[in-house]
Design an enzyme around this catalytic site. Structure first.
Site, mmCIF file in Angstrom:
data_model
loop_
_atom_site.group_PDB
_atom_site.id
_atom_site.type_symbol
_atom_site.label_atom_id
_atom_site.label_comp_id
_atom_site.label_asym_id
_atom_site.label_seq_id
_atom_site.Cartn_x
_atom_site.Cartn_y
_atom_site.Cartn_z
ATOM 1 C CD GLU A 9 13.937 2.403 29.815
ATOM 2 O OE1 GLU A 9 13.453 3.243 30.590
ATOM 3 O OE2 GLU A 9 13.510 2.228 28.663
ATOM 4 C CD GLU A 17 12.268 -0.223 23.994
ATOM 5 O OE1 GLU A 17 12.083 1.010 24.020
ATOM 6 O OE2 GLU A 17 12.186 -0.938 25.010
HETATM 7 O O1 G3I Z 1 -3.781 4.956 28.065
HETATM 8 C C1 G3I Z 1 -3.811 6.391 28.217
HETATM 9 C C2 G3I Z 1 -5.097 6.947 27.647
HETATM 10 O O2 G3I Z 1 -6.167 6.463 28.426
HETATM 11 C C3 G3I Z 1 -5.019 8.473 27.682
HETATM 12 O O3 G3I Z 1 -6.152 8.998 27.045
HETATM 13 C C4 G3I Z 1 -3.774 8.977 26.957
HETATM 14 C C5 G3I Z 1 -3.640 10.499 27.053
HETATM 15 O O4 G3I Z 1 -2.308 10.900 26.877
HETATM 16 O O5 G3I Z 1 -2.652 8.391 27.560
HETATM 17 C C6 G3I Z 1 -2.632 6.960 27.457
HETATM 18 O O6 G3I Z 1 -1.480 6.478 28.052
HETATM 19 C C7 G3I Z 1 -0.291 6.686 27.330
HETATM 20 C C8 G3I Z 1 0.298 5.312 26.986
HETATM 21 O O7 G3I Z 1 1.560 5.483 26.398
HETATM 22 C C9 G3I Z 1 -0.574 4.523 26.013
HETATM 23 O O8 G3I Z 1 -0.675 5.178 24.808
HETATM 24 C C10 G3I Z 1 0.659 7.467 28.223
HETATM 25 O O9 G3I Z 1 0.162 8.785 28.396
HETATM 26 C C11 G3I Z 1 2.033 7.515 27.597
HETATM 27 O O10 G3I Z 1 2.941 8.098 28.521
HETATM 28 C C12 G3I Z 1 2.487 6.111 27.270
HETATM 29 O O11 G3I Z 1 3.730 6.206 26.637
HETATM 30 C C13 G3I Z 1 4.454 5.009 26.486
HETATM 31 C C14 G3I Z 1 5.772 5.120 27.240
HETATM 32 O O12 G3I Z 1 6.555 3.981 26.994
HETATM 33 C C15 G3I Z 1 5.487 5.269 28.734
HETATM 34 O O13 G3I Z 1 6.519 5.040 29.534
HETATM 35 C C16 G3I Z 1 4.713 4.815 25.001
HETATM 36 O O14 G3I Z 1 3.466 4.522 24.341
HETATM 37 C C17 G3I Z 1 5.686 3.655 24.780
HETATM 38 O O15 G3I Z 1 6.072 3.639 23.437
HETATM 39 C C18 G3I Z 1 6.932 3.868 25.639
HETATM 40 O O16 G3I Z 1 7.779 2.762 25.442
HETATM 41 C C19 G3I Z 1 9.044 2.824 26.140
HETATM 42 C C20 G3I Z 1 9.428 1.404 26.466
HETATM 43 O O17 G3I Z 1 8.397 0.789 27.211
HETATM 44 C C21 G3I Z 1 10.746 1.358 27.235
HETATM 45 N N1 G3I Z 1 11.794 2.056 26.525
HETATM 46 C C22 G3I Z 1 11.480 3.418 26.099
HETATM 47 C C23 G3I Z 1 10.185 3.419 25.274
HETATM 48 C C24 G3I Z 1 9.881 4.783 24.754
HETATM 49 O O18 G3I Z 1 9.606 5.651 25.796
#
Ligand code: G3I
Length: 375
Positions: A160, A265
């Site tokens: 990105e 994705e």
């Molecule tokens: O690990 C913490 C946990 O300890 C906490 O309790 C919880 C509370 O919200 O958050 C957890 O972290 C989250 C993490 O995912 C693991 O589940 C984050 O808040 C959350 O922001 C994070 O989101 C991920 C996101 O990328 C972050 O940038 C999504 O799972 C993941 O699917 C998403 O994937 C991205 C690709 O890497 C790149 N392209 C876009 C795609 C979708 O956004």
């Protein structure tokens, strides 16, 4: 029981079991249906590859021949502090992929999100110098890619890096290093594992301006001899956008650069106010009107989702071989990131398996449009 009655009961049982076995023929698999065309993959969370979620474990093993890590290989998880790496979950992901003979992806090495602040700062919390940041990037890539050399087959090296208008995103990487940070990342990854496939991965590349920017970036890298092997089109799409014509043209254009093309994705958002983007910084206020299906998807929308998936896979299949992999961003609707983005706590339905792990009409639609192979 009389001997004759026994025979009748036994015959009835046989007939019944035969009828049952006919009606419950084994579920087809995505990986078999598209064999010879492209691999079919899924992004996994830690519960899935550590065996905590048995139901999903069974779906993954039956349906997919490639896996991507949804979060566990991102910088903030594997490299939280300078000189401190934590590979406990990443190692389990790789063991899972190996045990199940899957083509493994590493996601990702250089991104503006999920990177700790220290990476971009000096000891006085001021921006690090170009030299320091390049050395940190090299050290990170060599350590992470080097650890899984020969085991992880393809890496999302740069993720990105473009704005919607096709210009380079003003990320800390760009501001501190300059626009050659992309080229450097690919070269470091190639040094660490010369056999690995190396990808540029982004969303909304179907949109004209961003696609032009990505094509220009990729052709410049190729002209300079930078070791890029493919482009990942994320395809976080909606029911009606982008069009399959846009997707078709995008695949064709990258193919002309002799790059492999992957759908990396994939998911289809069925809810209102979900823009065709995957900008993780976007966040909208919660509103019940924007969460219309908390108790189940109406049949008309279920059918529209199935049709959309059929159209997508028909388009991808027209490029068998050029498109080498189609990966879903998740396994079932239950754990998709789409339930929390861009509005937290919604009930979304973006994948092929429902919240109970049952295949949806969209699953059957994807199987049905698979190219027919000679018997
Ligand atoms: O690990 C913490 C946990 O300890 C906490 O309790 C919880 C509370 O919200 O958050 C957890 O972290 C989250 C993490 O995912 C693991 O589940 C984050 O808040 C959350 O922001 C994070 O989101 C991920 C996101 O990328 C972050 O940038 C999504 O799972 C993941 O699917 C998403 O994937 C991205 C690709 O890497 C790149 N392209 C876009 C795609 C979708 O956004």
């Amino acid at each position: 029981m009389h001997r004759y009655s026994c025979l009748v009961v036994a015959s009835l049982a046989l007939v019944l079991s035969d009828t049952q076995s006919q009606s419950s023929s084994p579920q087809p698999s995505l990986k078999d249906a598209y064999q010879g065309c492209f691999m079919v993959g899924a992004a996994l969370n830690a519960a899935q590859f550590t065996g905590q979620d048995q139901a999903e474990d069974a779906i993954i093993k039956a349906q997919f021949n490639s896996v991507s890590p949804e979060n566990v290989l991102k910088w903030e998880i594997v490299h939280p502090r300078p000189n401190e790496f934590n590979f406990s979950l990443a190692d389990k992901y790789v063991e899972f992929g190996e045990q199940n003979h899957m083509f493994m992806i590493g996601h990702n090495l250089v991104w503006h999100s999920q990177v700790p602040k220290w990476v971009f700062e000096d000891n006085n919390a001021q921006p690090a110098s170009r030299k320091v940041l390049l050395e940190r990037m090299r050290h990170h890539i060599h350590t992470v890619v080097g650890r899984y050399k020969g085991r992880i087959s393809g890496w999302d090296v740069v993720n990105e890096a473009l704005n919607d208008d096709g210009t380079l995103r003003q990320s800390p990487w760009l501001k501190i290093i300059g626009d050659d940070y992309i080229e450097k990342a690919f070269r470091y990854a190639h040094e660490a594992d010369p056999q690995a496939q190396l990808y540029y991965n982004d969303y909304s590349l179907e949109n004209e301006a961003k696609r032009k920017g990505a094509l220009a970036l990729a052709s410049t890298l190729k002209a300079k001899g930078v070791p890029i092997t493919g482009v990942g089109l994320q395809d976080h799409v909606n029911l009606d956008s982008p069009t399959t014509d846009q997707i078709d043209a995008t695949i064709t254009e990258f193919g002309k650069l002799s790059l492999k093309v992957m759908i990396t994705e994939l998911d289809v958002d069925v809810l209102p106010s979900s823009p065709h983007t995957a900008d993780v910084s976007l966040s909208l206020a919660s509103d019940p009107k924007l969460n219309p299906y908390p108790d189940g998807l109406p049949d008309a929308v279920q059918q529209a989702l199935a049709k959309r998936y059929a159209d997508l896979f028909r388009t991808y299949s027209e490029h068998c071989g050029l498109v080498t992999r189609v990966t879903f961003w998740g396994v079932t609707d239950k754990d998709s990131w789409k339930n929390d983005w861009p509005i937290r706590g919604r009930t979304n339905y973006p994948l092929l398996f429902d919240r109970n792990g049952q295949p949806k009409p969209a699953f059957d639609a994807v199987i049905q449009v698979a190219p027919k192979r000679a018997p």
